[in-house]
Scaffold this active site. Sequence first.
Site, PDB file in Angstrom:
ATOM      1  N   HIS A 136       0.767  -1.206  -0.007  1.00 42.23           N
ATOM      2  CA  HIS A 136       0.096   0.028   0.145  1.00 42.23           C
ATOM      3  C   HIS A 136       0.818   1.231   0.086  1.00 42.23           C
ATOM      4  O   HIS A 136       0.252   2.443  -0.054  1.00 42.23           O
ATOM      5  CB  HIS A 136      -1.003   0.065   1.249  1.00 42.23           C
ATOM      6  CG  HIS A 136      -2.263  -0.993   0.922  1.00 42.23           C
ATOM      7  ND1 HIS A 136      -3.406  -0.427   0.922  1.00 42.23           N
ATOM      8  CD2 HIS A 136      -2.064  -2.060   0.240  1.00 42.23           C
ATOM      9  CE1 HIS A 136      -4.238  -1.625   0.576  1.00 42.23           C
ATOM     10  NE2 HIS A 136      -3.471  -2.410   0.174  1.00 42.23           N
TER      11      HIS A 136
ATOM     12  N   SER B 288       0.026  -1.292  -6.537  1.00 44.47           N
ATOM     13  CA  SER B 288       0.134  -2.432  -7.152  1.00 44.47           C
ATOM     14  C   SER B 288       0.596  -2.212  -8.499  1.00 44.47           C
ATOM     15  O   SER B 288       0.389  -1.361  -9.037  1.00 44.47           O
ATOM     16  CB  SER B 288      -1.279  -3.209  -7.197  1.00 44.47           C
ATOM     17  OG  SER B 288      -1.920  -3.255  -5.957  1.00 44.47           O
TER      18      SER B 288
ATOM     19  N   LYS C 201     -14.538  -8.389  -8.232  1.00 48.82           N
ATOM     20  CA  LYS C 201     -13.778  -9.280  -8.883  1.00 48.82           C
ATOM     21  C   LYS C 201     -12.933 -10.370  -8.256  1.00 48.82           C
ATOM     22  O   LYS C 201     -12.974 -11.495  -8.617  1.00 48.82           O
ATOM     23  CB  LYS C 201     -12.732  -8.559  -9.793  1.00 48.82           C
ATOM     24  CG  LYS C 201     -11.948  -9.098 -10.820  1.00 48.82           C
ATOM     25  CD  LYS C 201     -11.375  -8.301 -11.941  1.00 48.82           C
ATOM     26  CE  LYS C 201     -10.631  -9.250 -13.078  1.00 48.82           C
ATOM     27  NZ  LYS C 201     -10.232  -8.432 -14.071  1.00 48.82           N
ATOM     28  N   ASP C 202     -12.463  -9.842  -6.992  1.00 52.44           N
ATOM     29  CA  ASP C 202     -11.826 -10.976  -6.254  1.00 52.44           C
ATOM     30  C   ASP C 202     -12.764 -12.049  -5.657  1.00 52.44           C
ATOM     31  O   ASP C 202     -12.705 -13.255  -5.544  1.00 52.44           O
ATOM     32  CB  ASP C 202     -11.415 -10.534  -4.873  1.00 52.44           C
ATOM     33  CG  ASP C 202      -9.692  -9.858  -5.125  1.00 52.44           C
ATOM     34  OD1 ASP C 202      -9.257 -10.076  -6.267  1.00 52.44           O
ATOM     35  OD2 ASP C 202      -9.474  -9.002  -4.322  1.00 52.44           O
TER      36      ASP C 202
ATOM     37  N   GLU D 173       5.361 -34.123   0.407  1.00 49.44           N
ATOM     38  CA  GLU D 173       4.213 -33.596  -0.160  1.00 49.44           C
ATOM     39  C   GLU D 173       4.402 -33.161  -1.581  1.00 49.44           C
ATOM     40  O   GLU D 173       5.591 -32.416  -1.734  1.00 49.44           O
ATOM     41  CB  GLU D 173       3.663 -32.602   0.737  1.00 49.44           C
ATOM     42  CG  GLU D 173       2.999 -32.955   2.169  1.00 49.44           C
ATOM     43  CD  GLU D 173       1.744 -34.013   1.866  1.00 49.44           C
ATOM     44  OE1 GLU D 173       1.877 -34.978   1.507  1.00 49.44           O
ATOM     45  OE2 GLU D 173       0.664 -33.174   2.178  1.00 49.44           O
TER      46      GLU D 173
HETATM   47  C1  HEM Z   1       0.829 -16.143   2.839  1.00 53.08           C
HETATM   48  C2  HEM Z   1       1.061 -16.089   1.649  1.00 53.08           C
HETATM   49  C3  HEM Z   1       0.850 -14.374   0.847  1.00 53.08           C
HETATM   50  C4  HEM Z   1      -0.195 -13.639   1.056  1.00 53.08           C
HETATM   51  C5  HEM Z   1      -1.460 -13.924   1.913  1.00 53.08           C
HETATM   52  C6  HEM Z   1      -0.257 -12.427   0.140  1.00 53.08           C
HETATM   53  C7  HEM Z   1      -1.021 -11.662  -0.080  1.00 53.08           C
HETATM   54  C8  HEM Z   1      -0.878 -10.650  -1.086  1.00 53.08           C
HETATM   55  C9  HEM Z   1      -1.932  -9.625  -1.119  1.00 53.08           C
HETATM   56  C10 HEM Z   1      -3.277  -9.600  -0.857  1.00 53.08           C
HETATM   57  C11 HEM Z   1      -1.475  -8.942  -2.095  1.00 53.08           C
HETATM   58  C12 HEM Z   1      -2.183  -7.667  -3.062  1.00 53.08           C
HETATM   59  C13 HEM Z   1      -3.130  -8.365  -4.137  1.00 53.08           C
HETATM   60  C14 HEM Z   1      -2.329  -9.037  -5.190  1.00 53.08           C
HETATM   61  O1  HEM Z   1      -1.643  -8.484  -6.060  1.00 53.08           O
HETATM   62  O2  HEM Z   1      -2.674 -10.217  -5.786  1.00 53.08           O
HETATM   63  C15 HEM Z   1      -0.281  -9.399  -2.559  1.00 53.08           C
HETATM   64  C16 HEM Z   1       0.650  -8.684  -3.569  1.00 53.08           C
HETATM   65  C17 HEM Z   1       2.016  -9.265  -4.018  1.00 53.08           C
HETATM   66  N1  HEM Z   1       2.670 -10.283  -3.272  1.00 53.08           N
HETATM   67 FE1  HEM Z   1       1.900 -11.642  -1.977  1.00 53.08          FE
HETATM   68  N2  HEM Z   1       1.049 -12.843  -0.630  1.00 53.08           N
HETATM   69  C18 HEM Z   1       1.550 -14.095  -0.028  1.00 53.08           C
HETATM   70  C19 HEM Z   1       2.687 -14.580  -0.642  1.00 53.08           C
HETATM   71  C20 HEM Z   1       3.719 -14.049  -1.303  1.00 53.08           C
HETATM   72  C21 HEM Z   1       4.712 -14.668  -1.997  1.00 53.08           C
HETATM   73  C22 HEM Z   1       5.253 -16.133  -1.495  1.00 53.08           C
HETATM   74  C23 HEM Z   1       5.445 -13.759  -2.827  1.00 53.08           C
HETATM   75  C24 HEM Z   1       6.809 -13.833  -3.453  1.00 53.08           C
HETATM   76  C25 HEM Z   1       7.601 -14.522  -3.406  1.00 53.08           C
HETATM   77  C26 HEM Z   1       4.435 -12.685  -2.975  1.00 53.08           C
HETATM   78  C27 HEM Z   1       4.760 -11.516  -3.661  1.00 53.08           C
HETATM   79  C28 HEM Z   1       3.803 -10.380  -3.734  1.00 53.08           C
HETATM   80  C29 HEM Z   1       4.061  -9.388  -4.715  1.00 53.08           C
HETATM   81  C30 HEM Z   1       5.310  -8.993  -5.297  1.00 53.08           C
HETATM   82  C31 HEM Z   1       2.887  -8.565  -4.618  1.00 53.08           C
HETATM   83  C32 HEM Z   1       2.705  -7.067  -5.269  1.00 53.08           C
HETATM   84  C33 HEM Z   1       2.112  -7.715  -6.575  1.00 53.08           C
HETATM   85  C34 HEM Z   1       1.708  -6.771  -7.384  1.00 53.08           C
HETATM   86  O3  HEM Z   1       0.852  -5.728  -6.910  1.00 53.08           O
HETATM   87  O4  HEM Z   1       1.889  -6.821  -8.733  1.00 53.08           O
HETATM   88  N3  HEM Z   1       3.626 -12.730  -2.004  1.00 53.08           N
HETATM   89  N4  HEM Z   1       0.244 -10.322  -1.649  1.00 53.08           N
END
Ligand code: HEM
Lengths: 424, 258
Positions: free
Chosen positions: A217, A221, A245-246, A289
């Site tokens: 934030h 994004s 959409k989500d 797994e």
């Molecule tokens: C428990 C696991 C995770 C949760 C709950 C989570 C949650 C979120 C949420 C809610 C967003 C914003 C919505 C979206 O862009 O889809 C986000 C964005 C992002 N996440 Fe995660 N995430 C998780 C794991 C990861 C992992 C493992 C990675 C990379 C190794 C990652 C990389 C990113 C990146 C780079 C963004 C920004 C993406 C963008 O806006 O293009 N996330 N994450």
Amino acid sequence: MSIGLHNSEFKNPVIRWVDSRLPLFTMMQKEYGTFPTPRNFNYFWNFGALAIVSLMIMILTGVFLSMNYTAHTGYAFDSVERIMRDVNYGWLLRYVHANGASMFFIVVYIHIWRGMYYGSYKAPRELLWMLGVVIFLLMMATAFMGYVLPWGQMSFWGATVITNLFSAFPLVGGHIVTWLWGGFSVDNPTLNRFFSLHYLLPFVIAGVVFLHIAALHVTGSNNPLGIDPKGPQDTIPFHPYYTSKDSVGLMVYFIVFAVLVFFVPNMLGHADNYIPANPMVTPTHIVPEWYFLPYYAILRAVPDKLGGVLLMFGSIALLFVLPWLDGSPVRSMRFRPLSRIAFLLFTVNFFVLLYVGGKPAEEPFVTISRFSTAYYFAYFLVILPLLGRIERPLPLPESIARAVLPRGGGPIRMAATAKPMEKA
Amino acid sequence: MRMLKAPMLTAMALLGAVALAAPAARAAGDEIHLPATGFSSDGIFGTFDRASVQRGFQVYREVCASCHSMNLLSYRNLRDIGLTEEQVRAVAADVQVPDGPNDEGQMFERPGRPSDRFRRPFANAAAARAANNGALPPDLSVIAKAREGGPRYLHALLTGYADPPAGFVLGEGMHYNRYFPGHQIAMAPPLNPDQVEFADHTPATVDQMARDVALFLHWTAEPELEQRRQMGIKIVLFLGVLGVLVYGVKRRIWADLH
Ligand code: HEM
């Protein structure tokens, strides 16, 4: 408005009273209501929200399972079966938790894939990305220890094989393993500490997820075009557009989840884990797994134990430095014809690793796993750095609105802070 | 919006690939092909044919129970396969179970009650081995979940005894079986024609008894199966309808954007 109170815009007196003292409602409104979000997300942008839902489901079912689970080598196996038989809807709790882990990994793998394809790891989102990798590592640790809890044959032997990896380190290896086990083999102390940690880590994950989203934030994004929003015509409020959409993605997620839980609850598991753990009998094939199989394949690709362990950890460590391995200023692979091919090959290669990871260590799987491992590392260490220099990207669109709206969204209203177009 | 469909399809393809890759990834070693025996519990609408499960219980009780324990089941569970309260009481009362200590501090034996677990044939694993040539008859409670192929494998195993092919060296006290991994099993063929007498006059062929006991063991391993599937059908239908509605709402909301 007395001094010291937040100037709340809410009309409802109760909400207003709370919000003036602790502006939670204002914060939610700002971060999830009006939050300006690129208007061109595709459905790959569902997976972050789906990951949060997965985490909540795991914590919720996990807490209730723990109420009936017994972390003792003599009782663990039976206590899980008692949950399935004698606790009201206990079978549902357990199957949701077991398949929920698979759903979580499917979702997060796609989420990571999205980040790699659209270049979400690049500036200014490097820290956001690294926090994501931390989450991924914590998830792996949590899932590994969770799988030990039912104390079946694969629980026991999986734990034995994986903890034994640490013995590969010279001098200290043996001590580390004894320390991890709390004894001289995987036994009751191991089971107890794994249960404790398995309960703890998801809350640590929740904390890191909070930081992950806080960072999101700040930067805002990314989007499928990989270009920054230039002004209000490029963004839409998060609610109701992306909440709705989500929700569509969430429905699909729930349907897939329900099919797994209700019709094939053991499909992604291993039959041997319904045999109580027995230190005297080694299963013919010890396989982790499915979500660990690609890394397991990398581990076994080299004949040397220490080498394998280092490669395996290295394969994930590379994700941390990915933002600095890829020098191209263009984010989205849509505009990078060569990297796009290399990355799609990387994707296929990942599935090949997953496949050979589940096969016995014999030909032709050993040779395949070596080539696949080589490509995995080459992608990060050779191809991406090289292409960052020599590749000629396609021309980037002027703005998001220009690219996605039928009439180009009218004249471009430049926001005050908009930077000039970054063209490579 | 063509742009929105492609990623959706890609995502679905990824999901599918994982689902396919995972089970495929574990099959390994020398493949043994099980015959495609059909069971009433097959498919998403499958249920446990009560008559067959009850016959299977009779086979377990009269044949297998002398060697194999069933620690996760209580006699009361038999109500779920259609035994009446009296029948359950009678089955339970038929065995003597250890209890105690009583007021004098002594252990004693008493007739079983519906709340008792199935009585185990041996006091411990060592006793079981001693009586079985050193081999341990496994507990059968979840055996159908613990073997690839489930009831299909169990039926194949029980009907798969044969003379070893020429040149096959059979260990002392071992028996050749077409479907057991390695083909040498310590369990002698447990089923012989007309070994039990079914109350419903079903002919007690080896194949019939094997089918029935395999289905019974499927029930003991997954007693929730019928409830699970019924619930699943309702939930998936509900989610399908809700999903269409949610998609409609999303379309309406997005319609005013352009
Ligand atoms: C428990 C696991 C995770 C949760 C709950 C989570 C949650 C979120 C949420 C809610 C967003 C914003 C919505 C979206 O862009 O889809 C986000 C964005 C992002 N996440 Fe995660 N995430 C998780 C794991 C990861 C992992 C493992 C990675 C990379 C190794 C990652 C990389 C990113 C990146 C780079 C963004 C920004 C993406 C963008 O806006 O293009 N996330 N994450």
